[in-house]
Motif scaffolding. Sequence first.
Motif, PDB file in Angstrom:
ATOM      1  N   GLY A  33      21.241  -1.039 -40.777  1.00  0.00           N
ATOM      2  CA  GLY A  33      21.511  -2.472 -40.746  1.00  0.00           C
ATOM      3  C   GLY A  33      22.969  -2.760 -40.470  1.00  0.00           C
ATOM      4  O   GLY A  33      23.858  -2.032 -40.903  1.00  0.00           O
ATOM      5  N   THR A  34      23.211  -3.874 -39.745  1.00  0.00           N
ATOM      6  CA  THR A  34      24.582  -4.265 -39.412  1.00  0.00           C
ATOM      7  C   THR A  34      25.102  -5.377 -40.312  1.00  0.00           C
ATOM      8  O   THR A  34      26.299  -5.668 -40.297  1.00  0.00           O
ATOM      9  CB  THR A  34      24.651  -4.753 -37.950  1.00  0.00           C
ATOM     10  N   GLY A  35      24.238  -6.018 -41.076  1.00  0.00           N
ATOM     11  CA  GLY A  35      24.667  -7.138 -41.906  1.00  0.00           C
ATOM     12  C   GLY A  35      24.840  -8.432 -41.134  1.00  0.00           C
ATOM     13  O   GLY A  35      25.384  -9.395 -41.669  1.00  0.00           O
ATOM     14  N   LEU A  36      24.386  -8.475 -39.877  1.00  0.00           N
ATOM     15  CA  LEU A  36      24.536  -9.660 -39.034  1.00  0.00           C
ATOM     16  C   LEU A  36      23.202 -10.309 -38.677  1.00  0.00           C
ATOM     17  O   LEU A  36      23.179 -11.385 -38.075  1.00  0.00           O
ATOM     18  CB  LEU A  36      25.277  -9.296 -37.739  1.00  0.00           C
ATOM     19  N   GLY A  37      22.101  -9.648 -39.015  1.00  0.00           N
ATOM     20  CA  GLY A  37      20.791 -10.133 -38.580  1.00  0.00           C
ATOM     21  C   GLY A  37      20.473 -11.533 -39.069  1.00  0.00           C
ATOM     22  O   GLY A  37      20.089 -12.413 -38.281  1.00  0.00           O
ATOM     23  N   LEU A  38      20.626 -11.789 -40.375  1.00  0.00           N
ATOM     24  CA  LEU A  38      20.293 -13.101 -40.904  1.00  0.00           C
ATOM     25  C   LEU A  38      21.283 -14.166 -40.469  1.00  0.00           C
ATOM     26  O   LEU A  38      20.923 -15.348 -40.358  1.00  0.00           O
ATOM     27  CB  LEU A  38      20.214 -13.050 -42.436  1.00  0.00           C
ATOM     28  N   ALA A  39      22.539 -13.780 -40.208  1.00  0.00           N
ATOM     29  CA  ALA A  39      23.500 -14.740 -39.659  1.00  0.00           C
ATOM     30  C   ALA A  39      23.051 -15.190 -38.271  1.00  0.00           C
ATOM     31  O   ALA A  39      23.142 -16.376 -37.923  1.00  0.00           O
ATOM     32  CB  ALA A  39      24.892 -14.117 -39.597  1.00  0.00           C
ATOM     33  N   ILE A  40      22.548 -14.264 -37.468  1.00  0.00           N
ATOM     34  CA  ILE A  40      22.026 -14.615 -36.143  1.00  0.00           C
ATOM     35  C   ILE A  40      20.803 -15.511 -36.276  1.00  0.00           C
ATOM     36  O   ILE A  40      20.656 -16.516 -35.569  1.00  0.00           O
ATOM     37  CB  ILE A  40      21.692 -13.336 -35.356  1.00  0.00           C
ATOM     38  N   VAL A  41      19.914 -15.157 -37.216  1.00  0.00           N
ATOM     39  CA  VAL A  41      18.706 -15.968 -37.430  1.00  0.00           C
ATOM     40  C   VAL A  41      19.079 -17.398 -37.793  1.00  0.00           C
ATOM     41  O   VAL A  41      18.534 -18.366 -37.240  1.00  0.00           O
ATOM     42  CB  VAL A  41      17.830 -15.341 -38.537  1.00  0.00           C
ATOM     43  N   LYS A  42      20.024 -17.559 -38.707  1.00  0.00           N
ATOM     44  CA  LYS A  42      20.408 -18.894 -39.152  1.00  0.00           C
ATOM     45  C   LYS A  42      20.966 -19.719 -38.000  1.00  0.00           C
ATOM     46  O   LYS A  42      20.620 -20.903 -37.844  1.00  0.00           O
ATOM     47  CB  LYS A  42      21.449 -18.780 -40.273  1.00  0.00           C
ATOM     48  N   HIS A  43      21.817 -19.115 -37.164  1.00  0.00           N
ATOM     49  CA  HIS A  43      22.395 -19.857 -36.044  1.00  0.00           C
ATOM     50  C   HIS A  43      21.323 -20.254 -35.038  1.00  0.00           C
ATOM     51  O   HIS A  43      21.340 -21.369 -34.508  1.00  0.00           O
ATOM     52  CB  HIS A  43      23.488 -19.018 -35.365  1.00  0.00           C
ATOM     53  N   VAL A  44      20.403 -19.358 -34.765  1.00  0.00           N
ATOM     54  CA  VAL A  44      19.336 -19.680 -33.808  1.00  0.00           C
ATOM     55  C   VAL A  44      18.476 -20.829 -34.331  1.00  0.00           C
ATOM     56  O   VAL A  44      18.159 -21.779 -33.598  1.00  0.00           O
ATOM     57  CB  VAL A  44      18.474 -18.440 -33.526  1.00  0.00           C
ATOM     58  N   ILE A  45      18.103 -20.770 -35.603  1.00  0.00           N
ATOM     59  CA  ILE A  45      17.259 -21.818 -36.180  1.00  0.00           C
ATOM     60  C   ILE A  45      17.995 -23.149 -36.181  1.00  0.00           C
ATOM     61  O   ILE A  45      17.415 -24.200 -35.863  1.00  0.00           O
ATOM     62  CB  ILE A  45      16.816 -21.429 -37.611  1.00  0.00           C
ATOM     63  N   ASN A  46      19.277 -23.144 -36.524  1.00  0.00           N
ATOM     64  CA  ASN A  46      20.055 -24.386 -36.515  1.00  0.00           C
ATOM     65  C   ASN A  46      20.140 -24.977 -35.118  1.00  0.00           C
ATOM     66  O   ASN A  46      20.084 -26.198 -34.949  1.00  0.00           O
ATOM     67  CB  ASN A  46      21.461 -24.135 -37.065  1.00  0.00           C
ATOM     68  N   ARG A  47      20.299 -24.125 -34.113  1.00  0.00           N
ATOM     69  CA  ARG A  47      20.389 -24.618 -32.731  1.00  0.00           C
ATOM     70  C   ARG A  47      19.064 -25.208 -32.264  1.00  0.00           C
ATOM     71  O   ARG A  47      19.034 -25.977 -31.299  1.00  0.00           O
ATOM     72  CB  ARG A  47      20.811 -23.476 -31.804  1.00  0.00           C
ATOM     73  N   HIS A  48      17.975 -24.860 -32.930  1.00  0.00           N
ATOM     74  CA  HIS A  48      16.665 -25.433 -32.606  1.00  0.00           C
ATOM     75  C   HIS A  48      16.277 -26.522 -33.609  1.00  0.00           C
ATOM     76  O   HIS A  48      15.089 -26.806 -33.790  1.00  0.00           O
ATOM     77  CB  HIS A  48      15.600 -24.330 -32.593  1.00  0.00           C
TER      78      HIS A  48
END
Length: 447
Positions: A388-403
Amino acid sequence: MGQAVLLDLSLLLAPLSLGLLLLDLGANPLWVWPWVVAAPLLRHLYLLTRLAVLIWRQRRLAPPFPLGLWGEIYRGIARYQQRGRKGRKRLLRFSRRFREAANAVPDALVILDKHHRIEWANPAAASLLNIHWPADDGRRLTSILSQPEILPFIEVGEYARPLDIAPEHNPAIMLSLRIAPFGERKKQRLMVARDITKIYHLNMIRRDFVANASHELRTPLTVIAGFIENLLDAPNTPAAHRRPLTLMRNQTERMRSIIEDLLTLSRLEMGDGLDAQEAVDVADELHLILQEAQALSQGQHRFTTQIEDDLLLWGCPAELRSAFSNLIFNAVKHTPPGTQIEITWGRSTEGIELSVSDTGPGIAPEHLPRLTERFYRVDRARSRESGGTGLGLAIVKHVINRHEGRLMITSKLGQGSRFACLFPGHRARLRDAQHASAAPAEHLSIN
């Protein structure tokens, strides 16, 4: 009160006694009895008229008060007047202190009515929002702040996230707008504008640094990985060197994965809006991701699905696939063998929802608020072991917010976790009504 009643009775009996005395002395009853009856009535009429005049003229009732029950009435009204004066003084002091405090606040405060007209603003609103009160009293907010995103932000009513704008009168600053409904039936709005220029510039510097550093590191890592692969594939490489070369290759791949996630996150943060949106076949994407997750699990997890095949989502396919795959792969990587993973996609009370649930060990409550922070790990050792990189959920949150969606995380220790992506209903599409070039207006309304 009892003494007042007795006094009123004595005042009533006094004319009666005097009338009887006059009758005994031989007075004419035709003029004695009218005087006996009229005397108390005239007194009551005088005191009532006097009280009405004092109240109408808003005069203060002060001693001496009349005798009897009328005196009690006068005293009671005087007490209410005194309480009212104290209440008004207290209200004036509170109002003065509120205005002093509001004027001292460095943030802009603006009160809007139900028609989005300005009712009040503090002095900071003049410099930050170009709203001058009382000169702009009664003006619509959109006539001063003409950015197109202002009106939807106020009318939609989703005030959980702030709106960042650069005001037209001073584009050099960046403001963060927050709105809170208040007043009768929550019809009024309190808008707070905070100057976040320094924070915004620091974030831009951080994003640029991360993006540039990640991009510059990609090339040397590719070269290093290539040489390591060549050394591992070479037949004359000593056996003693193969283990350190294998470890070097694994760590190089881990660094490459971190850099790719950093670049993805930087692109999401720097992007102003979604490009190349289309009706995404979420069901098909989930089936493909599920095949990859099963390969990653190697049969150690049990998967169940509840997917509406005819429900599509309007958005960016690449970003949505990245977010959904992160959630599903995380469920595989961070839960022990034998865990059941359930994936659901369909309608919900809030619109449309994708959820990934597991029966794993769960997450402690103190970790939940920080799960979407970049590089935050609940179990650092286990995350490194799983890659794990520790960035997965940060990416998920940004994608969901952009939608226009929200990421909801719930978990209980020993019972598992649930990650839900909630999207607004206007982004839903139906498969049978979908065409190759569907317009954004053709959508399924979900309440």
